[in-house]
Write a protein that holds these residues in place. Structure first.
Motif, PDB file in Angstrom:
ATOM      1  N   SER A   4      41.488  55.290  35.422  1.00 28.65           N
ATOM      2  CA  SER A   4      42.561  54.972  36.356  1.00 28.65           C
ATOM      3  C   SER A   4      41.982  54.174  37.517  1.00 28.65           C
ATOM      4  CB  SER A   4      43.242  56.239  36.874  1.00 28.65           C
ATOM      5  OG  SER A   4      42.385  56.920  37.749  1.00 28.65           O
ATOM      6  N   PHE A   5      42.857  53.641  38.325  1.00 25.41           N
ATOM      7  CA  PHE A   5      42.403  52.835  39.461  1.00 25.41           C
ATOM      8  C   PHE A   5      41.722  53.708  40.514  1.00 25.41           C
ATOM      9  CE2 PHE A   5      43.101  50.596  43.498  1.00 25.41           C
ATOM     10  CZ  PHE A   5      42.478  49.403  43.188  1.00 25.41           C
ATOM     11  N   HIS A   6      42.063  54.983  40.567  1.00 24.85           N
ATOM     12  CA  HIS A   6      41.523  55.868  41.598  1.00 24.85           C
ATOM     13  C   HIS A   6      40.039  56.177  41.404  1.00 24.85           C
ATOM     14  CE1 HIS A   6      45.408  56.481  43.411  1.00 24.85           C
ATOM     15  NE2 HIS A   6      45.905  56.700  42.225  1.00 24.85           N
ATOM     16  N   ASN A   7      39.550  56.105  40.178  1.00 24.29           N
ATOM     17  CA  ASN A   7      38.141  56.387  39.975  1.00 24.29           C
ATOM     18  C   ASN A   7      37.344  55.110  39.683  1.00 24.29           C
ATOM     19  OD1 ASN A   7      38.961  55.839  37.423  1.00 24.29           O
ATOM     20  ND2 ASN A   7      38.509  57.841  36.570  1.00 24.29           N
ATOM     21  N   ALA A   8      37.886  53.954  40.031  1.00 19.96           N
ATOM     22  CA  ALA A   8      37.177  52.690  39.855  1.00 19.96           C
ATOM     23  C   ALA A   8      36.126  52.548  40.953  1.00 19.96           C
ATOM     24  CB  ALA A   8      38.147  51.522  39.907  1.00 19.96           C
ATOM     25  N   ASP A   9      35.155  51.705  40.679  1.00 24.46           N
ATOM     26  CA  ASP A   9      34.104  51.506  41.667  1.00 24.46           C
ATOM     27  C   ASP A   9      34.552  50.521  42.746  1.00 24.46           C
ATOM     28  OD1 ASP A   9      34.201  49.473  39.887  1.00 24.46           O
ATOM     29  OD2 ASP A   9      32.042  49.168  39.760  1.00 24.46           O
ATOM     30  N   LYS A  10      33.781  50.420  43.800  1.00 28.73           N
ATOM     31  CA  LYS A  10      34.152  49.608  44.960  1.00 28.73           C
ATOM     32  C   LYS A  10      34.272  48.115  44.630  1.00 28.73           C
ATOM     33  CE  LYS A  10      32.960  50.896  49.055  1.00 28.73           C
ATOM     34  NZ  LYS A  10      32.258  51.180  50.306  1.00 28.73           N
ATOM     35  N   PRO A  11      33.352  47.491  43.865  1.00 30.89           N
ATOM     36  CA  PRO A  11      33.525  46.066  43.535  1.00 30.89           C
ATOM     37  C   PRO A  11      34.793  45.788  42.738  1.00 30.89           C
ATOM     38  CG  PRO A  11      31.270  46.722  43.136  1.00 30.89           C
ATOM     39  CD  PRO A  11      32.040  47.977  43.429  1.00 30.89           C
ATOM     40  N   THR A  12      35.162  46.709  41.843  1.00 36.31           N
ATOM     41  CA  THR A  12      36.399  46.523  41.084  1.00 36.31           C
ATOM     42  C   THR A  12      37.600  46.591  42.023  1.00 36.31           C
ATOM     43  OG1 THR A  12      35.351  47.544  39.169  1.00 36.31           O
ATOM     44  CG2 THR A  12      37.750  47.390  39.153  1.00 36.31           C
ATOM     45  N   HIS A  13      37.572  47.513  42.949  1.00 35.60           N
ATOM     46  CA  HIS A  13      38.671  47.634  43.910  1.00 35.60           C
ATOM     47  C   HIS A  13      38.788  46.371  44.751  1.00 35.60           C
ATOM     48  CE1 HIS A  13      40.430  48.907  47.808  1.00 35.60           C
ATOM     49  NE2 HIS A  13      41.279  49.498  46.997  1.00 35.60           N
ATOM     50  N   ARG A  14      37.668  45.838  45.210  1.00 36.52           N
ATOM     51  CA  ARG A  14      37.702  44.602  46.003  1.00 36.52           C
ATOM     52  C   ARG A  14      38.226  43.437  45.181  1.00 36.52           C
ATOM     53  NH1 ARG A  14      31.909  45.173  49.029  1.00 36.52           N
ATOM     54  NH2 ARG A  14      32.578  46.701  50.567  1.00 36.52           N
ATOM     55  N   ARG A  15      37.823  43.370  43.924  1.00 31.69           N
ATOM     56  CA  ARG A  15      38.277  42.284  43.059  1.00 31.69           C
ATOM     57  C   ARG A  15      39.787  42.355  42.845  1.00 31.69           C
ATOM     58  NH1 ARG A  15      35.496  43.331  38.376  1.00 31.69           N
ATOM     59  NH2 ARG A  15      33.616  42.752  39.492  1.00 31.69           N
ATOM     60  N   VAL A  16      40.294  43.549  42.620  1.00 33.15           N
ATOM     61  CA  VAL A  16      41.742  43.719  42.424  1.00 33.15           C
ATOM     62  C   VAL A  16      42.491  43.357  43.699  1.00 33.15           C
ATOM     63  CG1 VAL A  16      43.540  45.453  42.036  1.00 33.15           C
ATOM     64  CG2 VAL A  16      41.517  45.413  40.589  1.00 33.15           C
ATOM     65  N   MET A  17      41.988  43.777  44.841  1.00 30.06           N
ATOM     66  CA  MET A  17      42.643  43.447  46.107  1.00 30.06           C
ATOM     67  C   MET A  17      42.605  41.946  46.373  1.00 30.06           C
ATOM     68  SD  MET A  17      43.861  46.246  47.141  1.00 30.06           S
ATOM     69  CE  MET A  17      44.274  45.962  48.832  1.00 30.06           C
ATOM     70  N   LEU A  18      41.505  41.299  46.054  1.00 32.79           N
ATOM     71  CA  LEU A  18      41.383  39.851  46.257  1.00 32.79           C
ATOM     72  C   LEU A  18      42.345  39.089  45.361  1.00 32.79           C
ATOM     73  CD1 LEU A  18      39.864  37.518  47.646  1.00 32.79           C
ATOM     74  CD2 LEU A  18      38.268  37.582  45.726  1.00 32.79           C
ATOM     75  N   VAL A  19      42.455  39.498  44.118  1.00 30.14           N
ATOM     76  CA  VAL A  19      43.391  38.835  43.198  1.00 30.14           C
ATOM     77  C   VAL A  19      44.824  39.023  43.679  1.00 30.14           C
ATOM     78  CG1 VAL A  19      44.321  38.905  40.851  1.00 30.14           C
ATOM     79  CG2 VAL A  19      41.851  38.915  41.212  1.00 30.14           C
ATOM     80  N   GLY A  20      45.170  40.215  44.145  1.00 27.58           N
ATOM     81  CA  GLY A  20      46.517  40.451  44.677  1.00 27.58           C
ATOM     82  C   GLY A  20      46.793  39.618  45.905  1.00 27.58           C
ATOM     83  N   PHE A  21      45.810  39.513  46.784  1.00 26.79           N
ATOM     84  CA  PHE A  21      45.973  38.691  47.987  1.00 26.79           C
ATOM     85  C   PHE A  21      46.145  37.220  47.628  1.00 26.79           C
ATOM     86  CE2 PHE A  21      44.078  36.125  51.399  1.00 26.79           C
ATOM     87  CZ  PHE A  21      44.925  36.469  52.435  1.00 26.79           C
ATOM     88  N   LEU A  22      45.388  36.735  46.651  1.00 31.67           N
ATOM     89  CA  LEU A  22      45.516  35.329  46.234  1.00 31.67           C
ATOM     90  C   LEU A  22      46.877  35.060  45.613  1.00 31.67           C
ATOM     91  CD1 LEU A  22      41.954  34.612  44.808  1.00 31.67           C
ATOM     92  CD2 LEU A  22      42.943  33.823  46.961  1.00 31.67           C
ATOM     93  N   PHE A  23      47.380  35.991  44.812  1.00 30.11           N
ATOM     94  CA  PHE A  23      48.717  35.815  44.234  1.00 30.11           C
ATOM     95  C   PHE A  23      49.789  35.803  45.321  1.00 30.11           C
ATOM     96  CE2 PHE A  23      47.055  37.106  39.998  1.00 30.11           C
ATOM     97  CZ  PHE A  23      47.556  36.018  39.280  1.00 30.11           C
ATOM     98  N   CYS A  24      49.676  36.675  46.305  1.00 26.52           N
ATOM     99  CA  CYS A  24      50.648  36.688  47.400  1.00 26.52           C
ATOM    100  C   CYS A  24      50.585  35.401  48.214  1.00 26.52           C
ATOM    101  CB  CYS A  24      50.400  37.891  48.308  1.00 26.52           C
ATOM    102  SG  CYS A  24      50.829  39.459  47.564  1.00 26.52           S
ATOM    103  N   THR A  25      49.382  34.918  48.486  1.00 31.51           N
ATOM    104  CA  THR A  25      49.221  33.673  49.235  1.00 31.51           C
ATOM    105  C   THR A  25      49.801  32.498  48.458  1.00 31.51           C
ATOM    106  OG1 THR A  25      47.216  34.572  50.230  1.00 31.51           O
ATOM    107  CG2 THR A  25      47.543  32.200  50.386  1.00 31.51           C
ATOM    108  N   ALA A  26      49.544  32.462  47.160  1.00 30.12           N
ATOM    109  CA  ALA A  26      50.089  31.380  46.329  1.00 30.12           C
ATOM    110  C   ALA A  26      51.615  31.443  46.302  1.00 30.12           C
ATOM    111  CB  ALA A  26      49.524  31.472  44.921  1.00 30.12           C
ATOM    112  N   PHE A  27      52.177  32.643  46.221  1.00 33.14           N
ATOM    113  CA  PHE A  27      53.632  32.778  46.208  1.00 33.14           C
ATOM    114  C   PHE A  27      54.256  32.279  47.506  1.00 33.14           C
ATOM    115  CE2 PHE A  27      57.421  35.290  47.194  1.00 33.14           C
ATOM    116  CZ  PHE A  27      58.228  34.925  46.129  1.00 33.14           C
TER     117      PHE A  27
END
Length: 61
Positions: A4-27
């Motif tokens: 699950s996302f809750h037990n992911a490591d810190k780099p994975t969490h940062r990567r997911v947050m960065l991708v979400g931020f880029l999608f929001c910025t593009a939108f």
């Protein structure tokens, strides 16, 4: 144990947050540039008009 996302490591969490931020910025960028831009300058013309200020007396008649 299921992954699950809750037990992911810190780099994975940062990567997911960065991708979400880029999608929001593009939108937001696509939404801003896709809307029709005004071709007239009514805002600039409106700023040139004389308006009554609060210090001027109001005439009775």
């Amino acid at each position: 144990m299921s992954a699950s996302f809750h037990n992911a490591d810190k780099p994975t969490h940062r990567r997911v947050m960065l991708v979400g931020f880029l999608f929001c910025t593009a939108f937001v960028a696509v939404s801003f540039f896709a809307r029709p831009q005004p071709t007239t300058d009514h805002v600039l013309l409106k700023a040139d008009k004389l308006t009554r200020t609060a210090g001027q007396p109001v005439t009775a008649n």
